[in-house]
Design a protein around this motif. Structure first.
Motif, PDB file in Angstrom:
ATOM      1  N   LEU A   1       0.870  -1.114   0.085  1.00  0.00           N
ATOM      2  CA  LEU A   1      -0.056   0.012   0.070  1.00  0.00           C
ATOM      3  C   LEU A   1       0.903   1.174  -0.053  1.00  0.00           C
ATOM      4  N   ARG A   2       0.534   2.111  -0.924  1.00  0.00           N
ATOM      5  CA  ARG A   2       1.313   3.425  -0.969  1.00  0.00           C
ATOM      6  C   ARG A   2       0.259   4.665  -0.927  1.00  0.00           C
ATOM      7  N   ALA A   3      -0.285   4.723   0.251  1.00  0.00           N
ATOM      8  CA  ALA A   3      -1.311   5.987   0.540  1.00  0.00           C
ATOM      9  C   ALA A   3      -1.070   6.563   1.440  1.00  0.00           C
TER      10      ALA A   3
ATOM     11  N   ARG B   1       0.304   4.091 -14.384  1.00  0.00           N
ATOM     12  CA  ARG B   1       1.269   3.099 -13.635  1.00  0.00           C
ATOM     13  C   ARG B   1       0.981   2.841 -12.103  1.00  0.00           C
ATOM     14  N   HIS B   2       0.240   4.093 -11.348  1.00  0.00           N
ATOM     15  CA  HIS B   2       0.347   4.164  -9.981  1.00  0.00           C
ATOM     16  C   HIS B   2      -0.871   3.642  -9.489  1.00  0.00           C
ATOM     17  N   HIS B   3      -1.025   2.822  -8.401  1.00  0.00           N
ATOM     18  CA  HIS B   3      -2.032   2.326  -7.576  1.00  0.00           C
ATOM     19  C   HIS B   3      -1.775   2.760  -6.071  1.00  0.00           C
TER      20      HIS B   3
ATOM     21  N   ASN C   1       3.878   7.766  -1.127  1.00  0.00           N
ATOM     22  CA  ASN C   1       2.328   8.217  -1.040  1.00  0.00           C
ATOM     23  C   ASN C   1       2.155   8.205  -2.617  1.00  0.00           C
ATOM     24  N   ASP C   2       1.262   7.287  -3.337  1.00  0.00           N
ATOM     25  CA  ASP C   2       0.841   7.503  -4.536  1.00  0.00           C
ATOM     26  C   ASP C   2      -0.629   7.920  -4.721  1.00  0.00           C
ATOM     27  N   LEU C   3      -1.243   8.162  -3.749  1.00  0.00           N
ATOM     28  CA  LEU C   3      -2.619   8.509  -3.803  1.00  0.00           C
ATOM     29  C   LEU C   3      -3.102   9.545  -4.653  1.00  0.00           C
TER      30      LEU C   3
HETATM   31 MG    MG Z   1       7.133   5.894  -6.938  1.00  0.00          MG
END
Ligand code: MG
Ligand code: ATP
Ligand code: MG
Ligand code: MG
Length: 467
Positions: free
Chosen positions: A69-71, A86-88, A76-78
């Motif tokens: 998870l990157r949020a 490409r980002h989730h 943080n890709d939110l």
């Molecule tokens: Mg990145």
């Protein structure tokens, strides 16, 4: 070669298992041994203590498909979701790990062999980067693998030197990119256009070589190690011949089901992509024991749910709609993650409660916001407006920022924080009156928001927070 996400996951794990790696199943999104880390954001997180030498396992090579998870927190890709291909917030990271067993040469050879032989990718479409000073990796790519030098770039510390934290294992890394072709905008790594969607980073190989000391000195690790990570959704896009992660099998299924539940046939709508992304992160957070709340991880979950609900509202979705998408997710991912299928009901209940609660104030908040935008001079939404939306209508700051961004506006975050602090001070003063308003305020206002109509009983509490 066209492969489903499930086939790719299996191909990866068995490729490395055949080469002496122990298959380790995905750990939780909540790191078990690390209170400093908000979420598991990479495949190496469950192995952190092994890399540090603090924990011994009965293997020195491992492979996994780790949910990430990157949020929030360091990664943080939110904000990227809905804007890049490409980002989730939630994704699966395929990884192979060496705990002192092999190092750069083998890691590079494995990666190249897997991509070009096992997955049969065209070598001419692959680009690589190495850390500026890492001649060793450069030479392996150029001389041993035979990648032409115009497709190898040297990149600085920001992107190509990895560290676990301020101290501890760290080292240079080497990223592998795939060129999606001329009809997609973007430039190769290291150029100003690299953030386009043409050249997509698919795999990162980290060479853990040093142990950084508190004073900054780098000691060589006695046993250099390897940590790699490849985004399953990104490699699936490559293999399925599509240029966006949202066009892969799994996302197309979620997007179609979401469209049917919402009642739209605009399948290319950005909001559907956001919803399909968010149902995964929200569901897996709940699987891993997080519930919507006002603090820490629970607040991240709440923010993501509310964002999804707002995107549903833009498409005219009924209430509830988001919780109804869980069944579709279970159909897609339940066999790879039995814990997801087992908790379907718990997830649906939590999501439904949260979306019903937020739906009560969303429309009113949106109306106020659009009036304010219509009257706005300039490009910055005032902080006190963002705070009012937060405090009275339950709009997390990033939700307001998301809406603002669609209108090419930004939010005055400093003003928002100032308004928040002023409110905290008022709450403090109220508690000095000898009546314990604070408990009530904490429970009912700032973040655990239910709307003023729900703040029943004590008009003084309402008054305190009205302006
Ligand atoms: Mg990145
Ligand atoms: P990018 O530069 O594209 O943001 P990254 O360098 O931040 O990626 P890493 O931290 O190196 O990514 O993670 C390893 C791999 O995980 C990446 O090469 C990519 O395939 C995948 N990945 C990273 N972030 C995401 C994300 N938000 N959504 C989907 N896949 C991701
Ligand atoms: Mg990168
Ligand atoms: Mg990377």
């Amino acid at each position: 070669m066209s492969m489903t996400s499930a086939e790719i996951r299996e191909a990866f794990l068995s490729y490395f298992a055949e080469r002496g790696h122990t298959r380790v199943s995905s750990g939780s999104l909540i790191p078990g041994n690390d209170p400093t880390l908000l979420f598991t954001n990479a495949g190496m997180v469950p192995f952190k203590d092994v890399f540090l030498g603090d924990e011994k396992r009965d293997y020195n090579r491992a492979t996994s498909s780790q949910r990430c998870l990157r949020a929030g927190g360091k990664h943080n890709d939110l904000e990227n979701v809905g804007y890049t291909a490409r980002h989730h917030t939630f994704f699966e990271m395929l990884g192979n790990f060496s705990f002192g067993s092999y190092f750069k040469r083998e890691a590079i050879e494995f990666a190249w062999d897997f991509l070009t032989k096992r997955l049969e990718l065209e070598p001419g479409k692959l680009w690589v980067t190495v850390f500026t000073e890492d001649d060793e990796a450069y030479d392996i790519w150029a001389k041993e693998i035979g990648v032409p030098e115009d497709r190898i770039s040297r990149i600085g510390e920001k992107d190509n030197f990895w560290s676990m934290g301020d101290t501890g294992p760290c080292g240079p890394c080497s990223e592998i990119f795939y060129d999606h072709g001329e009809d997609v905008w973007g430039g190769p790594p290291g150029t100003p256009e690299e953030d386009g969607d043409r050249y997509i980073e698919i795999w990162n190989l980290v060479f853990m070589q040093y142990n950084r000391q508190a004073d900054g000195t780098m000691l060589s690790l006695p046993k250099p190690s390897v940590d790699t990570g490849m985004g399953l959704e990104r490699i699936a896009a490559v293999l399925q011949n599509v240029h966006s992660n949202y066009e892969i099998d799994l996302f197309q299924a979620l997007i179609k089901d979401a469209a049917a539940i919402i009642g739209t046939d605009d399948l290319d709508n950005k909001s559907l992509r956001v919803i399909a992304d968010h149902i995964r992160s929200c569901s897996f957070l709940i699987v891993d024991g997080v519930q919507p709340s006002n603090e820490g991880r629970g607040y991240v979950l709440r923010r993501i749910i509310r964002r999804a609900v707002r995107h549903g509202s833009m498409l005219g979705a009924p209430t509830p709609f988001f919780s109804k998408l869980v069944g579709s997710l279970v159909a897609q991912m339940g066999s790879a993650y039995p814990e997801l299928a087992a908790k379907q009901q718990v997830i649906e209940d939590a999501l439904r409660r949260e979306e019903e609660q937020f739906a009560r104030t969303l429309e009113r908040g949106l109306a106020i916001l659009s009036d304010a935008i219509a009257d706005l001079d300039g490009k910055v939404l005032p902080g006190d407006l963002a705070f009012k939306l937060y405090d009275t209508y339950g709009f997390p700051l990033d939700l307001t920022a998301d809406i603002a961004r669609e209108k090419e506006l930004t939010v005055d975050e400093e003003g928002f924080n100032k308004a928040m602090n002023e409110q905290r001070q008022r709450a403090q003063q109220a508690s000095n009156f000898g009546v314990d308003y604070n408990a009530k305020i904490k429970a009912q206002s700032v973040s655990d928001f239910t709307g003023y109509d729900q703040l029943t009983g004590d008009s003084q509490v309402v008054e305190l927070f009205r302006d």
